[in-house]
Design a protein around this motif. Structure first.
Motif, mmCIF file in Angstrom:
data_model
loop_
_atom_site.group_PDB
_atom_site.id
_atom_site.type_symbol
_atom_site.label_atom_id
_atom_site.label_comp_id
_atom_site.label_asym_id
_atom_site.label_seq_id
_atom_site.Cartn_x
_atom_site.Cartn_y
_atom_site.Cartn_z
ATOM 1 N N GLN A 106 27.878 57.804 -2.383
ATOM 2 C CA GLN A 106 27.319 56.655 -1.648
ATOM 3 C C GLN A 106 27.277 55.573 -2.779
ATOM 4 O O GLN A 106 26.769 56.005 -3.808
ATOM 5 C CB GLN A 106 26.200 57.155 -0.791
ATOM 6 C CG GLN A 106 26.418 57.862 0.389
ATOM 7 C CD GLN A 106 25.202 57.960 1.408
ATOM 8 O OE1 GLN A 106 24.244 57.781 0.789
ATOM 9 N NE2 GLN A 106 25.247 58.126 2.629
ATOM 10 N N ALA A 107 27.211 54.548 -2.267
ATOM 11 C CA ALA A 107 26.857 53.527 -3.362
ATOM 12 C C ALA A 107 25.379 53.522 -3.897
ATOM 13 O O ALA A 107 24.622 54.021 -3.083
ATOM 14 C CB ALA A 107 26.633 51.926 -2.646
ATOM 15 N N GLN A 115 30.030 58.887 -17.745
ATOM 16 C CA GLN A 115 28.816 58.924 -17.016
ATOM 17 C C GLN A 115 28.639 57.655 -16.067
ATOM 18 O O GLN A 115 28.721 56.651 -16.721
ATOM 19 C CB GLN A 115 27.567 59.030 -17.573
ATOM 20 C CG GLN A 115 26.202 58.924 -16.852
ATOM 21 C CD GLN A 115 26.294 60.390 -15.837
ATOM 22 O OE1 GLN A 115 26.475 61.630 -16.202
ATOM 23 N NE2 GLN A 115 25.805 59.929 -14.781
ATOM 24 N N MET A 116 28.915 57.900 -14.859
ATOM 25 C CA MET A 116 28.766 56.392 -13.926
ATOM 26 C C MET A 116 27.646 56.368 -13.089
ATOM 27 O O MET A 116 27.574 57.353 -12.201
ATOM 28 C CB MET A 116 30.145 56.559 -12.806
ATOM 29 C CG MET A 116 31.438 56.666 -13.840
ATOM 30 S SD MET A 116 32.826 56.649 -13.028
ATOM 31 C CE MET A 116 32.620 58.083 -11.839
ATOM 32 N N PRO A 131 30.966 50.000 -4.245
ATOM 33 C CA PRO A 131 32.270 50.343 -3.375
ATOM 34 C C PRO A 131 33.465 49.666 -4.227
ATOM 35 O O PRO A 131 34.377 50.486 -4.241
ATOM 36 C CB PRO A 131 31.917 49.452 -2.095
ATOM 37 C CG PRO A 131 30.506 49.572 -2.085
ATOM 38 C CD PRO A 131 30.025 49.440 -3.293
ATOM 39 N N GLU A 132 33.241 48.735 -5.092
ATOM 40 C CA GLU A 132 34.207 48.211 -5.834
ATOM 41 C C GLU A 132 34.568 48.912 -6.983
ATOM 42 O O GLU A 132 35.719 48.749 -7.889
ATOM 43 C CB GLU A 132 34.003 46.833 -6.192
ATOM 44 C CG GLU A 132 32.718 46.477 -7.054
ATOM 45 C CD GLU A 132 31.642 46.025 -6.046
ATOM 46 O OE1 GLU A 132 31.573 46.669 -4.954
ATOM 47 O OE2 GLU A 132 30.932 45.165 -6.399
ATOM 48 N N ASP A 133 34.004 50.121 -7.407
ATOM 49 C CA ASP A 133 34.363 51.211 -8.348
ATOM 50 C C ASP A 133 35.370 52.057 -7.812
ATOM 51 O O ASP A 133 35.716 52.987 -8.706
ATOM 52 C CB ASP A 133 33.104 51.743 -8.921
ATOM 53 C CG ASP A 133 32.083 50.843 -9.549
ATOM 54 O OD1 ASP A 133 31.014 51.052 -9.436
ATOM 55 O OD2 ASP A 133 32.599 50.073 -10.333
ATOM 56 N N THR A 134 35.498 51.939 -6.644
ATOM 57 C CA THR A 134 36.716 53.147 -5.983
ATOM 58 C C THR A 134 37.877 52.952 -6.521
ATOM 59 O O THR A 134 38.418 51.401 -6.357
ATOM 60 C CB THR A 134 36.679 52.487 -4.549
ATOM 61 O OG1 THR A 134 35.298 53.031 -3.982
ATOM 62 C CG2 THR A 134 37.730 53.627 -3.892
ATOM 63 N N ALA A 135 38.372 53.737 -7.105
ATOM 64 C CA ALA A 135 39.859 53.880 -7.692
ATOM 65 C C ALA A 135 40.269 55.168 -8.349
ATOM 66 O O ALA A 135 39.435 55.989 -8.217
ATOM 67 C CB ALA A 135 39.758 52.874 -8.964
ATOM 68 N N THR A 157 35.758 57.501 -4.851
ATOM 69 C CA THR A 157 35.470 56.754 -3.827
ATOM 70 C C THR A 157 34.013 56.582 -3.686
ATOM 71 O O THR A 157 33.319 57.476 -3.429
ATOM 72 C CB THR A 157 36.164 57.452 -2.633
ATOM 73 O OG1 THR A 157 37.311 57.683 -3.113
ATOM 74 C CG2 THR A 157 35.809 56.635 -1.348
ATOM 75 N N VAL A 158 33.680 55.289 -3.511
ATOM 76 C CA VAL A 158 32.275 54.886 -3.316
ATOM 77 C C VAL A 158 32.218 54.251 -1.948
ATOM 78 O O VAL A 158 32.822 53.048 -1.638
ATOM 79 C CB VAL A 158 31.732 54.015 -4.494
ATOM 80 C CG1 VAL A 158 30.142 53.740 -4.276
ATOM 81 C CG2 VAL A 158 32.169 54.490 -5.633
#
Length: 124
Positions: A13-14, A82-83, A88-92, A121-122
């Motif tokens: 989740q975000a 480490q993220m 959501p825009e980090d989805t890739a 996927t975020v």
């Protein structure tokens, strides 16, 4: 020859966190550079972060600066990403890459070996 295997991707989740790992095997390259890139559908491959294995120098892309951290464990031939504070825009699909020349680079064209990628996927 160098083999790179990414792991740690998934659905989050975000605002959440994930840690990606990239295990390298094959030819030893203590003076090389390791990078993380990502590619969303319909977009070009984007630089995320890079680390120089010899001295631990790091550089992060503007879109992830302050949220993502690249690190390495040379004894394990593993690089981590480490993220935190994921959006959501980090989805890739996130790719690990290795460059034999020990000069930091942000262009994917400068890298010699690539992993198969791991999906992040975020959800909002």
């Amino acid at each position: 020859q160098v083999q790179l295997v990414e792991s740690g991707g998934g659905l989050v989740q975000a605002g959440g966190s994930l840690r990606l790992s990239c295990a390298a095997s094959g030819r030893t390259f203590s003076s090389s550079v390791m990078g993380w890139f990502r590619q969303a559908p319909g977009k070009e491959r984007e630089f995320v972060a890079v680390i120089r294995r010899s001295d631990g120098y790091t550089y992060h892309g503007d879109s992830v600066k302050g949220r993502f951290t690249i690190s390495r464990d040379n004894a394990k031939n593993t690089v981590y990403l480490q993220m935190n504070s994921l959006k959501p825009e980090d989805t890739a699909v996130y790719y690990c890459a290795a460059r034999l020349l020990g000069v930091v680079a942000t262009s994917p064209l400068r890298y010699d070996y690539w992993g198969q990628g791991t999906q992040v996927t975020v959800s909002s």
